[in-house]
Scaffold this motif. Sequence first.
Motif, PDB file in Angstrom:
ATOM      1  N   THR A 126       0.967  -1.017   0.212  1.00  0.00           N
ATOM      2  CA  THR A 126       0.016  -0.135   0.061  1.00  0.00           C
ATOM      3  C   THR A 126       0.834   1.397  -0.008  1.00  0.00           C
ATOM      4  OG1 THR A 126      -1.752  -1.214   1.021  1.00  0.00           O
ATOM      5  CG2 THR A 126      -1.661   1.127   1.218  1.00  0.00           C
ATOM      6  N   VAL A 127       2.051   1.497   1.039  1.00  0.00           N
ATOM      7  CA  VAL A 127       2.880   2.469   0.717  1.00  0.00           C
ATOM      8  C   VAL A 127       3.494   2.517  -0.566  1.00  0.00           C
ATOM      9  CG1 VAL A 127       5.067   3.101   1.694  1.00  0.00           C
ATOM     10  CG2 VAL A 127       3.438   2.316   3.340  1.00  0.00           C
ATOM     11  N   LEU A 128       3.883   1.301  -1.031  1.00  0.00           N
ATOM     12  CA  LEU A 128       4.359   1.458  -2.397  1.00  0.00           C
ATOM     13  C   LEU A 128       3.699   2.118  -3.491  1.00  0.00           C
ATOM     14  CD1 LEU A 128       6.559   0.524  -4.510  1.00  0.00           C
ATOM     15  CD2 LEU A 128       5.650  -1.692  -4.642  1.00  0.00           C
ATOM     16  N   ALA A 129       2.513   1.556  -3.513  1.00  0.00           N
ATOM     17  CA  ALA A 129       1.572   2.152  -4.500  1.00  0.00           C
ATOM     18  C   ALA A 129       1.409   3.697  -4.330  1.00  0.00           C
ATOM     19  CB  ALA A 129       0.133   1.343  -4.316  1.00  0.00           C
ATOM     20  N   ALA A 130       1.159   4.244  -2.949  1.00  0.00           N
ATOM     21  CA  ALA A 130       1.102   5.658  -2.801  1.00  0.00           C
ATOM     22  C   ALA A 130       2.241   6.201  -3.310  1.00  0.00           C
ATOM     23  CB  ALA A 130       0.872   5.957  -1.289  1.00  0.00           C
ATOM     24  N   ARG A 131       3.407   5.586  -2.944  1.00  0.00           N
ATOM     25  CA  ARG A 131       4.748   6.043  -3.327  1.00  0.00           C
ATOM     26  C   ARG A 131       4.870   6.412  -4.933  1.00  0.00           C
ATOM     27  NH1 ARG A 131       9.739   4.078   0.332  1.00  0.00           N
ATOM     28  NH2 ARG A 131       9.450   5.507   2.014  1.00  0.00           N
ATOM     29  N   VAL A 132       4.386   5.393  -5.738  1.00  0.00           N
ATOM     30  CA  VAL A 132       4.251   5.453  -7.092  1.00  0.00           C
ATOM     31  C   VAL A 132       3.446   6.542  -7.635  1.00  0.00           C
ATOM     32  CG1 VAL A 132       3.613   4.106  -9.270  1.00  0.00           C
ATOM     33  CG2 VAL A 132       5.013   3.174  -7.161  1.00  0.00           C
ATOM     34  N   SER A 133       2.312   6.923  -7.013  1.00  0.00           N
ATOM     35  CA  SER A 133       1.119   7.719  -7.264  1.00  0.00           C
ATOM     36  C   SER A 133       2.202   9.091  -7.111  1.00  0.00           C
ATOM     37  CB  SER A 133       0.121   7.625  -6.539  1.00  0.00           C
ATOM     38  OG  SER A 133      -0.688   6.593  -7.000  1.00  0.00           O
ATOM     39  N   ARG A 134       2.751   9.392  -6.200  1.00  0.00           N
ATOM     40  CA  ARG A 134       3.332  10.639  -5.943  1.00  0.00           C
ATOM     41  C   ARG A 134       4.658  10.958  -6.774  1.00  0.00           C
ATOM     42  NH1 ARG A 134       5.385  10.216   0.423  1.00  0.00           N
ATOM     43  NH2 ARG A 134       6.125  12.093  -0.076  1.00  0.00           N
ATOM     44  N   ARG A 135       5.171   9.700  -7.386  1.00  0.00           N
ATOM     45  CA  ARG A 135       6.252  10.159  -8.346  1.00  0.00           C
ATOM     46  C   ARG A 135       5.662  10.203  -9.734  1.00  0.00           C
ATOM     47  NH1 ARG A 135       9.811  12.303 -10.384  1.00  0.00           N
ATOM     48  NH2 ARG A 135      11.653  11.631 -10.990  1.00  0.00           N
ATOM     49  N   ILE A 136       4.323   9.774  -9.898  1.00  0.00           N
ATOM     50  CA  ILE A 136       3.755  10.093 -11.284  1.00  0.00           C
ATOM     51  C   ILE A 136       3.548  11.385 -11.449  1.00  0.00           C
ATOM     52  CG2 ILE A 136       1.663   9.550 -12.511  1.00  0.00           C
ATOM     53  CD1 ILE A 136       2.280   6.714 -11.931  1.00  0.00           C
ATOM     54  N   ARG A 137       3.013  11.950 -10.226  1.00  0.00           N
ATOM     55  CA  ARG A 137       2.728  13.448 -10.194  1.00  0.00           C
ATOM     56  C   ARG A 137       4.049  14.385 -10.189  1.00  0.00           C
ATOM     57  NH1 ARG A 137      -1.013  11.457  -6.213  1.00  0.00           N
ATOM     58  NH2 ARG A 137       0.113  12.260  -4.565  1.00  0.00           N
ATOM     59  N   ARG A 138       5.211  13.618 -10.308  1.00  0.00           N
ATOM     60  CA  ARG A 138       6.583  14.397 -10.527  1.00  0.00           C
ATOM     61  C   ARG A 138       7.074  15.103  -9.066  1.00  0.00           C
ATOM     62  NH1 ARG A 138       7.505  14.849 -16.019  1.00  0.00           N
ATOM     63  NH2 ARG A 138       9.637  15.109 -15.252  1.00  0.00           N
ATOM     64  N   GLU A 139       6.597  14.489  -8.069  1.00  0.00           N
ATOM     65  CA  GLU A 139       7.240  14.461  -6.901  1.00  0.00           C
ATOM     66  C   GLU A 139       8.572  14.126  -6.865  1.00  0.00           C
ATOM     67  OE1 GLU A 139       6.892  14.319  -2.007  1.00  0.00           O
ATOM     68  OE2 GLU A 139       5.098  13.818  -3.169  1.00  0.00           O
ATOM     69  N   PRO A 140       9.504  14.657  -6.525  1.00  0.00           N
ATOM     70  CA  PRO A 140      10.866  14.254  -6.390  1.00  0.00           C
ATOM     71  C   PRO A 140      11.199  12.788  -5.844  1.00  0.00           C
ATOM     72  CG  PRO A 140      11.206  16.437  -6.146  1.00  0.00           C
ATOM     73  CD  PRO A 140       9.704  16.097  -6.037  1.00  0.00           C
ATOM     74  N   LEU A 141      11.947  11.916  -6.222  1.00  0.00           N
ATOM     75  CA  LEU A 141      12.063  10.744  -5.813  1.00  0.00           C
ATOM     76  C   LEU A 141      12.698  10.745  -4.265  1.00  0.00           C
ATOM     77  CD1 LEU A 141      12.108   7.514  -6.412  1.00  0.00           C
ATOM     78  CD2 LEU A 141      14.468   7.917  -7.096  1.00  0.00           C
ATOM     79  N   GLN A 142      13.439  11.666  -4.028  1.00  0.00           N
ATOM     80  CA  GLN A 142      14.290  11.909  -2.870  1.00  0.00           C
ATOM     81  C   GLN A 142      13.371  12.361  -1.767  1.00  0.00           C
ATOM     82  OE1 GLN A 142      15.267  13.185  -5.729  1.00  0.00           O
ATOM     83  NE2 GLN A 142      17.112  12.848  -6.236  1.00  0.00           N
ATOM     84  N   TYR A 143      12.689  13.120  -2.121  1.00  0.00           N
ATOM     85  CA  TYR A 143      11.406  13.634  -1.294  1.00  0.00           C
ATOM     86  C   TYR A 143      10.450  12.147  -1.005  1.00  0.00           C
ATOM     87  CZ  TYR A 143      12.228  18.690  -1.750  1.00  0.00           C
ATOM     88  OH  TYR A 143      12.571  19.921  -1.773  1.00  0.00           O
ATOM     89  N   ILE A 144      10.252  11.660  -1.878  1.00  0.00           N
ATOM     90  CA  ILE A 144       9.189  10.438  -1.444  1.00  0.00           C
ATOM     91  C   ILE A 144       9.910   9.249  -0.513  1.00  0.00           C
ATOM     92  CG2 ILE A 144       8.025   8.446  -2.439  1.00  0.00           C
ATOM     93  CD1 ILE A 144       7.808  10.290  -5.168  1.00  0.00           C
TER      94      ILE A 144
END
Length: 310
Positions: free
Chosen positions: A74-92
């Motif tokens: 579930t955490v992984l899915a939320a993180r992938v969604s954040r990255r798709i929205r172009r939030e920096p990987l390092q922040y995620i």
Amino acid sequence: MPVAALLGDIRHGLQTAGIDTPGHDARLLVADSLAVEGSDLRMAEILDLTVAQMLERAQADSPRTVGDVRNDLTVLAARVSRRIRREPLQYIVGHTCFRYIDVQVGDGVFIPRPETETVVQAGIDMLQEAGVTAPRIVDLCAGSGIIGLSLGKEIPGSRIWAVEMSREASVWTLKNRDALVASGDISPERYRLTLADATDADTLAELNGTIDLVISNPPYIPESEVPQQPEVADWDPDVALYGGSRDGLRIPTEIIRRAFSFLHPGGALVMEHDISQAETLCASALETGFTHARTGADLTGRPRFLVARL
């Protein structure tokens, strides 16, 4: 689900979102979210293992329940969604590597770049050339603290005074300092943070004329050149990006003047800058009173930082 299929689905989603390194980002997100090593992912792909089988092999000594795994996915899915929205990987994922330290980063602080590692090395080289083994160092515009903390870890006899203006960024500076203190890599008295304007003549004025090295990665992007990457333009704080003028030179020029006051004769300044600013900043250093000034290149050969000796 097979690990290869999981990685493929994430990679496809990131690629569709326009991310330049979808494979790299997919692997890091999966490894960090599921608490496995990159080598575990590679072996799972080779053996065509499912996620459950990979976790069983990778964490045989501390197995997790089905509920734990579901939470991680579930955490992984939320993180992938954040990255798709172009939030920096390092922040995620909340951290990134810089030289020999793991740096905590998040909203409000500039994300460390690989080119800044060469700036740290240039500072070390200047101190070694001068034969200084217990240097007094000022890190101006400290951000997450990566420059000063790296120097503190790599030069055991050093003392560092860091200056950062942003309260949001200073939260991360202190987190990273505290992590290195806890690991025994530095002591609190060797690294001091001051919340102030790095260009103000009154900031740490008591140190004037006593410093061996001033090192800085100041804001320097020309205001006429807004970054195109959403990860930079939408997430990196403006106060850490733009150099205070259309050509981006105002703040770097003020850092040169402030460094001149801090240094004793023979001391050195190392300062990162934009690739378009090398000639102008070398001239500015000489006009300020430095006796030698040259440009250093980053790992791609681009003119990336000023080295000046008093």
